[in-house]
Structure formats: C-alpha cells, structure tokens
Design an enzyme around this catalytic site. Structure first.
Site, short mmCIF file in Angstrom:
data_model
loop_
_atom_site.label_atom_id
_atom_site.label_comp_id
_atom_site.label_asym_id
_atom_site.label_seq_id
_atom_site.Cartn_x
_atom_site.Cartn_y
_atom_site.Cartn_z
N CYS A 42 -82.49 15.88 39.05
CA CYS A 42 -81.16 15.96 39.65
C CYS A 42 -80.26 16.79 38.73
CB CYS A 42 -80.57 14.57 39.84
SG CYS A 42 -78.95 14.59 40.66
N ASP A 44 -77.37 16.14 37.96
CA ASP A 44 -76.44 15.23 37.27
C ASP A 44 -76.43 15.48 35.75
OD1 ASP A 44 -75.41 12.77 35.95
OD2 ASP A 44 -75.30 12.05 38.01
N ARG A 46 -75.77 13.70 33.37
CA ARG A 46 -76.16 12.59 32.50
C ARG A 46 -77.68 12.42 32.38
NH1 ARG A 46 -72.82 8.48 36.04
NH2 ARG A 46 -73.93 9.77 37.55
N HIS A 98 -82.60 9.47 39.65
CA HIS A 98 -81.92 8.45 38.82
C HIS A 98 -81.08 7.54 39.70
CE1 HIS A 98 -77.83 10.37 38.99
NE2 HIS A 98 -78.56 11.37 39.41
N CYS A 101 -77.15 7.82 41.78
CA CYS A 101 -77.12 9.26 42.06
C CYS A 101 -76.05 9.53 43.12
CB CYS A 101 -78.49 9.70 42.58
SG CYS A 101 -78.59 11.46 42.97
CO CO Z 1 -78.13 12.57 41.01
#
Ligand code: CO
Length: 213
Positions: A42, A44, A46, A98, A101
């Site tokens: 992803c 993302d 993090r 994750h 999400c």
């Molecule tokens: Co995500």
C-alpha cells in the site's frame, strides 16, 4: 514550507555514512540489481517496505498503490510484474496490506471521492464476493480488519490468474506468492497465504500455453 530541505540534507549525511562503511558502496550498487523479491504494498506512508523487513537497497523490487491492488487491466502493476518475473527472475512476490488501511475504510463507505471511486470500486467488488462472511461480522472494526485480510488474499490470487505468473510457474517453478498483513499498532507482519507453482487454480482462469502465446 522548508520541510523538504531536511530530506536533502539527510541524504547528504546518509551518503557520507554509507561511504564510511564501504568506499565503493554506490559504485557496486549502480552496477546491477538482482532482487529476490517483488513487493506489492500500500502507498500508506506508515508501511515502508524496506524498513519493516530489514532489507537493504537492491533487495526489494517495489510497487505500491492505494490498498495494494493487483488489477488485471492496470498497465502499471502488470509492467512491474512482467519485469520482475521475466527479467529480474524474482523468487517471491509479496502482497502486503495493512490494518487500518484508508483505501479499505473508504471503500466501505458511500462517500463520493471523484476519480478514486474507480480504484476503490475494486475493493467493493472484493466485498461483494465475500459478502456472506463480511456481513456476518457485526463489529465494524473487525469487519474492516477482515476485509483488509480478504483483499490481500484476493490480490495474491489475482497474481496467480495472470499469464505472467502461470508461465513462470510452468517453466521455472517460481515465483512463490505470499499474502502478508502489517499491523500498524504492533509493527508485526502476519503471514496469511502462500501460493506455490503446485497450487491448483480455478479452471476458469487457467491459460493453455501449448499454442504460441
Ligand atoms: Co493502506
């Protein structure tokens, strides 16, 4: 406003550190890449692929998009996949999603987001296929977590449905396909699924390679 400058300064310090340990670090890195892994994760911020797996530059070939989707009409992911499998000859492909999400959470709403609706639609389609199980989970948080897991596993199956993976399975007995989920709260990765070249695929999605393809 100037926060980007910190990144450039940090880069200079990083180069110095690397050169102190090995004077030819960048020269040897520039020569070639031979990663064993394709990572599909992803976007993302993090979930940094190298950091959470303790891998170094040169070890992971990486593709990231919102909610780590493998869409069979997406030239971007398919080009990455073809290059990784046919040219780099990776041994493993890891789809890593994750919990918590944003892509998954938003796909569970009826909000109109504009262009990104089209991307999130793929997640709604995953939900529909697994509706009985997901509708049966009363707790919203638990339902979202389960959709995260199911979405990852569906994307791993999507890899297996490509001619790129099926050809490599048949000719070379690789790559192994993995579905992992990352927990933002603990930092741990959890192994959800592994498909091997021996995995039986739904007949509907099998390609016949006997004829020239
Ligand atoms: Co995500």
């Amino acid at each position: 406003m100037d926060s980007h400058k910190k990144l450039l300064l940090t880069n200079q310090a990083w180069v110095k550190d690397k050169l102190e340990v090995r004077a030819n670090y960048f020269e040897s890195m520039a020569a070639d890449q031979k990663p064993d892994f394709l990572w599909i994760g992803c976007s993302d911020s993090r979930v940094p692929a190298e950091e959470i797996t303790g891998t170094e530059p040169g070890e992971l070939f990486v593709h990231r998009n919102i909610a780590n989707l493998v869409i069979h009409t997406d030239f971007n992911v398919l080009s990455v996949l073809q290059y990784a499998v046919e040219v780099l000859a990776v041994k493993h492909i890891i789809v890593c999603g994750h919990y918590n999400c944003g892509g998954i959470r938003n796909a569970l709403t009826n909000r109109h987001f504009g262009l990104i609706n089209k991307w999130l639609r793929h997640i709604k389609d995953v939900y529909r296929v697994h509706r009985t199980e997901l509708d049966g989970i009363a707790d919203e948080e638990k339902r979202a977590r389960r959709l995260v897991e199911i979405n990852i596993m569906e994307q791993v199956w999507n890899l297996a449905k490509t001619s790129i993976v099926q050809k490599a399975w048949r000719a070379e007995g690789r790559p192994y396909l993995h579905g992992w989920v990352y927990d933002l709260h603990t930092g741990y990765l959890k192994d959800l699924l592994m498909l091997t070249p021996e995995t039986r695929l739904d007949e509907l999605y099998k390609f016949d390679f006997d004829e020239q393809s």
